[in-house]
Design an enzyme around this catalytic site. Structure first.
Site, PDB file in Angstrom:
ATOM      1  CB  VAL A 144      -0.793  -0.216   1.430  1.00 40.41           C
ATOM      2  CG1 VAL A 144       0.096   0.081   2.612  1.00 40.41           C
ATOM      3  CG2 VAL A 144      -1.763   0.840   1.075  1.00 40.41           C
ATOM      4  CE  LYS A 145       2.837   1.974   5.110  1.00 36.86           C
ATOM      5  NZ  LYS A 145       2.604   3.111   6.301  1.00 36.86           N
ATOM      6  CG  ASP A 146       4.489   0.654  -4.474  1.00 39.85           C
ATOM      7  OD1 ASP A 146       5.178   0.792  -3.916  1.00 39.85           O
ATOM      8  OD2 ASP A 146       3.876  -0.061  -5.248  1.00 39.85           O
ATOM      9  CB  ALA A 198       5.765   6.253  -2.022  1.00 44.85           C
TER      10      ALA A 198
END
Length: 326
Positions: free
Chosen positions: A43-45, A48
């Site tokens: 999910v961090k894409d 970021a």
């Protein structure tokens, strides 16, 4: 022809997948927002890329610069992919409790990785918070991301993840359940869903050793709640600015053992090869059973991929050593 101009254009629009065997005792429909379909497998894409684009827009990140961040691994991966496409260098500071796979993956995509001890106070100069902040001050032409307090983290999920869940459920989502670390996901998605329907309930999954649940219920930051824990990616010993406690209806805490066991069970019973926080999240959903009714649509978000935990939660020797299985 249908193709993306670069890997960053494949971020988002992840599927909703129905859970079956693990939730057969629940009265409601349980759907997983399956974030491992992002190119960096987490999910961090989303946040970021948003943080980088916002920093470029206002001049904090300049051409040829160095991106510096303290990460448990997944934010680093998202930042690294964007940095490769956009031409930046990366230095990531990671705590020694994170899996070796996460450290290896960050190095594999060209980042410099610095490992810090977990069992120190956040303001200790050896902590990964302190080291990453210091590097941001000392490194020429660098940008310290600070995902915990960076508003672009929350913004990414308000702009993308929340609207996707609303549209995919045709506006029928009644509960959103997710592990809480930096707070960007729960706050961004929760704010969007409550804007569309104030009756949507937003539940955070916390871990023992973290301050979130007690702080939410009492307003007290209790340092006695803080102690080392094994579960990766959720819980904190600080209060990140991205955690909007006002839109969170409640927290449930999941033990390290249950998080690890349910990570294995997701793989073996649902065919969902996911990370440690997914085990905590689905156990959290089961613990909230009394809050669900037959017509409810519960969306639980699964953060990252099982490949980053092969040496830990998917290694039975490690599980036995920890006392999690016989």
């Amino acid at each position: 022809m249908d193709y993306a101009e670069n890997i960053l254009e494949t971020i988002g629009n992840t599927p909703l997948v129905k859970l079956n065997k693990l939730v057969e005792d629940l009265p409601c429909l349980v759907l997983a927002k399956y974030e491992t379909f992002n190119p960096g497998n987490s999910v961090k894409d989303r946040m970021a890329l948003q943080m980088i684009e916002d920093a470029e827009a206002d001049g904090r990140l300049k051409p040829g610069g160095t991106i510096i961040e303290g990460t448990s691994g997944n934010t680093g991966m998202g930042l690294a992919l964007a940095a490769i496409v956009k031409g930046y260098k990366c230095i990531f500071v990671i705590s020694d409790k994170q899996s070796k796979e996460k450290m290896d993956v960050l190095r594999a995509v060209g980042a410099e990785v610095i490992v810090c001890p977990t069992d120190v106070e956040p303001d200790d100069p050896r902590s990964y918070y302190s080291v990453s902040k210091r590097l941001g001050e000392e490194t020429p032409n660098s940008w310290y991301v600070n995902q915990y307090d960076n508003p672009s983290n929350c913004k990414a999920h308000f702009k993308t993840t929340g609207p996707e869940i609303w549209e995919q459920t045709d506006g029928r989502v009644t509960h959103f359940v997710v592990g809480v670390g930096t707070g960007g996901t729960i706050s961004g998605v929760g704010s969007y869903l409550k804007m569309k329907n104030p009756n949507v309930k937003v539940w955070g999954v916390d871990t023992y050793g973290s301050v979130f649940k007690k702080y939410h219920e009492t307003g007290i930051f209790d340092e006695n709640e803080i102690y080392p824990y094994v579960t990766e990616g959720i819980g904190e010993d600080i209060l990140p600015a991205n955690v909007n406690f006002n839109i969170i209806d409640g927290f449930t805490k999941v033990t390290d053992k249950d998080a690890a066991v349910y990570t294995q069970r997701l793989a073996k019973e649902e065919g969902m090869f996911l990370g440690n926080s997914a085990g905590a999240a689905i156990k959290g959903v089961l613990q909230l059973k009394e809050h669900f009714k037959p017509d409810d649509v519960v969306v639980v978000l699964f953060h990252d991929h099982g490949s980053r935990y092969v040496g830990k939660m998917f290694n039975n020797d490690w599980m036995r050593k920890m006392g999690y299985i016989d």
